[in-house]
Design a protein around this motif. Sequence first.
Motif, PDB file in Angstrom:
ATOM      1  N   ARG A   1       9.692   6.399  -6.338  1.00  0.00           N
ATOM      2  CA  ARG A   1      10.047   4.668  -6.758  1.00  0.00           C
ATOM      3  C   ARG A   1      11.241   4.358  -7.990  1.00  0.00           C
ATOM      4  N   GLN A   2      11.704   5.587  -8.994  1.00  0.00           N
ATOM      5  CA  GLN A   2      13.106   5.342 -10.334  1.00  0.00           C
ATOM      6  C   GLN A   2      14.649   5.813  -8.894  1.00  0.00           C
ATOM      7  N   PHE A   3      14.221   6.082  -8.184  1.00  0.00           N
ATOM      8  CA  PHE A   3      15.376   6.596  -6.891  1.00  0.00           C
ATOM      9  C   PHE A   3      15.402   5.027  -6.178  1.00  0.00           C
ATOM     10  N   ILE A   4      14.990   4.961  -5.275  1.00  0.00           N
ATOM     11  CA  ILE A   4      14.990   3.560  -4.816  1.00  0.00           C
ATOM     12  C   ILE A   4      14.948   2.508  -5.547  1.00  0.00           C
ATOM     13  N   LYS A   5      14.765   2.725  -7.166  1.00  0.00           N
ATOM     14  CA  LYS A   5      15.544   0.906  -7.815  1.00  0.00           C
ATOM     15  C   LYS A   5      16.921   1.808  -8.204  1.00  0.00           C
ATOM     16  N   ARG A   6      17.325   2.756  -8.157  1.00  0.00           N
ATOM     17  CA  ARG A   6      18.774   2.892  -8.220  1.00  0.00           C
ATOM     18  C   ARG A   6      19.547   2.514  -7.322  1.00  0.00           C
ATOM     19  N   ILE A   7      18.833   2.759  -6.396  1.00  0.00           N
ATOM     20  CA  ILE A   7      20.050   2.648  -4.516  1.00  0.00           C
ATOM     21  C   ILE A   7      19.776   1.144  -4.434  1.00  0.00           C
ATOM     22  N   GLU A   8      18.475   0.304  -5.162  1.00  0.00           N
ATOM     23  CA  GLU A   8      18.626  -1.116  -4.994  1.00  0.00           C
ATOM     24  C   GLU A   8      19.778  -1.637  -5.826  1.00  0.00           C
ATOM     25  N   THR A   9      19.470  -1.409  -7.006  1.00  0.00           N
ATOM     26  CA  THR A   9      20.309  -1.703  -8.401  1.00  0.00           C
ATOM     27  C   THR A   9      21.848  -1.533  -8.404  1.00  0.00           C
TER      28      THR A   9
ATOM     29  N   GLY B   1      26.579 -15.736  -3.140  1.00  0.00           N
ATOM     30  CA  GLY B   1      25.919 -14.395  -4.164  1.00  0.00           C
ATOM     31  C   GLY B   1      26.162 -15.033  -5.456  1.00  0.00           C
ATOM     32  N   ASP B   2      25.426 -16.679  -5.067  1.00  0.00           N
ATOM     33  CA  ASP B   2      24.964 -17.235  -6.148  1.00  0.00           C
ATOM     34  C   ASP B   2      23.744 -17.455  -6.155  1.00  0.00           C
ATOM     35  N   THR B   3      22.891 -16.987  -5.761  1.00  0.00           N
ATOM     36  CA  THR B   3      21.511 -17.064  -5.154  1.00  0.00           C
ATOM     37  C   THR B   3      20.764 -16.158  -6.304  1.00  0.00           C
ATOM     38  N   GLU B   4      20.053 -16.236  -7.531  1.00  0.00           N
ATOM     39  CA  GLU B   4      18.903 -14.928  -8.307  1.00  0.00           C
ATOM     40  C   GLU B   4      18.144 -14.900  -7.572  1.00  0.00           C
ATOM     41  N   THR B   5      17.657 -13.123  -7.178  1.00  0.00           N
ATOM     42  CA  THR B   5      17.476 -12.528  -6.357  1.00  0.00           C
ATOM     43  C   THR B   5      15.902 -11.396  -7.112  1.00  0.00           C
ATOM     44  N   VAL B   6      14.800 -11.574  -6.295  1.00  0.00           N
ATOM     45  CA  VAL B   6      13.567 -10.525  -7.073  1.00  0.00           C
ATOM     46  C   VAL B   6      13.775  -9.803  -6.265  1.00  0.00           C
ATOM     47  N   SER B   7      13.022  -8.377  -6.859  1.00  0.00           N
ATOM     48  CA  SER B   7      13.338  -7.270  -6.378  1.00  0.00           C
ATOM     49  C   SER B   7      11.602  -7.134  -6.089  1.00  0.00           C
ATOM     50  N   ARG B   8      11.848  -5.991  -4.729  1.00  0.00           N
ATOM     51  CA  ARG B   8      10.351  -6.050  -4.079  1.00  0.00           C
ATOM     52  C   ARG B   8       9.348  -5.226  -5.302  1.00  0.00           C
ATOM     53  N   GLU B   9       9.549  -4.419  -6.292  1.00  0.00           N
ATOM     54  CA  GLU B   9       8.882  -3.596  -7.147  1.00  0.00           C
ATOM     55  C   GLU B   9       8.597  -5.344  -7.947  1.00  0.00           C
ATOM     56  N   ARG B  10       9.461  -5.893  -8.291  1.00  0.00           N
ATOM     57  CA  ARG B  10       8.744  -7.522  -8.997  1.00  0.00           C
ATOM     58  C   ARG B  10       7.851  -8.103  -8.290  1.00  0.00           C
ATOM     59  N   CYS B  11       8.291  -8.798  -7.189  1.00  0.00           N
ATOM     60  CA  CYS B  11       7.350  -8.836  -5.478  1.00  0.00           C
ATOM     61  C   CYS B  11       5.511  -8.467  -5.819  1.00  0.00           C
TER      62      CYS B  11
ATOM     63  N   GLU C   1       0.610  -1.320  -0.066  1.00  0.00           N
ATOM     64  CA  GLU C   1      -0.027  -0.490   0.159  1.00  0.00           C
ATOM     65  C   GLU C   1       1.207   1.387  -0.252  1.00  0.00           C
ATOM     66  N   LYS C   2       2.185   1.254   0.796  1.00  0.00           N
ATOM     67  CA  LYS C   2       3.357   2.484   1.533  1.00  0.00           C
ATOM     68  C   LYS C   2       3.492   2.618  -0.201  1.00  0.00           C
ATOM     69  N   TYR C   3       4.022   1.875  -0.953  1.00  0.00           N
ATOM     70  CA  TYR C   3       4.526   1.421  -2.728  1.00  0.00           C
ATOM     71  C   TYR C   3       3.861   2.094  -3.165  1.00  0.00           C
ATOM     72  N   ARG C   4       3.102   2.191  -3.514  1.00  0.00           N
ATOM     73  CA  ARG C   4       2.051   2.262  -4.303  1.00  0.00           C
ATOM     74  C   ARG C   4       1.792   3.696  -4.314  1.00  0.00           C
ATOM     75  N   ASN C   5       1.946   3.798  -2.761  1.00  0.00           N
ATOM     76  CA  ASN C   5       2.199   5.840  -2.968  1.00  0.00           C
ATOM     77  C   ASN C   5       2.750   6.849  -3.403  1.00  0.00           C
TER      78      ASN C   5
END
Length: 301
Positions: free
Chosen positions: A116-124, A257-267, A106-110
Amino acid sequence: MKILFYCLSLGVLLLGCSVEDDSIGLFNDNEPQFPSHIEKCGKELAKNIEQTVAILNKQGVDYSDADYSQEFYERFYTDWFGAVSIVTKSEKISNQSEIDPLVLVEKYRNLTPVQRQFIKRIETEGSQSRSYEEFCTIIKKINQDIYNEVPKIEQERLLLMTSFLYYGLSKIYHLQTQGKMLITPQTNLQLAMVKTRSESGSGGFWQTCRKIYEATCSYVVGAVIATGEFVSSISLEAVVTGAGTVMMYAVLLCLPGDTETVSRERCIDLYADKCISGPCDDCLHYCVSSGKIDPRCEYKP
């Protein structure tokens, strides 16, 4: 990894941090710039990590048998919260809870598109750093772009995220270079890598433990997002205790570091918007918490 969350007031978080620690940065040319109150809060996190590690070292805590078992997980959290100085024993027990992934959705959608763009940058971009120097450069550049591209009213949460990540991980890196980290199977390896790093800047957990940043960033971003835009529910304890604990747990286990992970946005995209069968809420919770796809649910492509 279990995500811990503490709640008091944002006013305490922003005004109650008065720690000065000029020893944080090894590479001052790459020191990112923060508003003074946000800088002080990041340094409070760093100080708390240092103090707690010092207490555990003084107690002779030895994690040379560290593994991925539930027993070790519970042992570490008991030790850490027993040593951390910022929270009383009653608060350690009564204020523990998991961040509700539905609240997070709910908070993410707000969030605004630029947030959102910068959160993705911080994460990636942060997860791509392969040295402490590179990490500092990345955070500094992201901060500069936040100041230049994000409306001022939307900057605060983004800068809190980068401050907590920068000062917390910097302190852990410096504890490694000083030989002050808690004893684990990885300690000697990490310290050796730091001591032999090249001038181009390799070594430490940036080189040996590729998932530490992701685990830490997941907690910090989630905790800050979950507070909402104008709230009084996140406190100094939320970040200082929660983020410090997650950081240290990730470093101690040297997450692989050999495990693929899914971003929060993708979840959120898969299980909040596209889930068509299975326990969608449970799958969302698992995905957000672990960064892995839950096979119990089906979703639209």
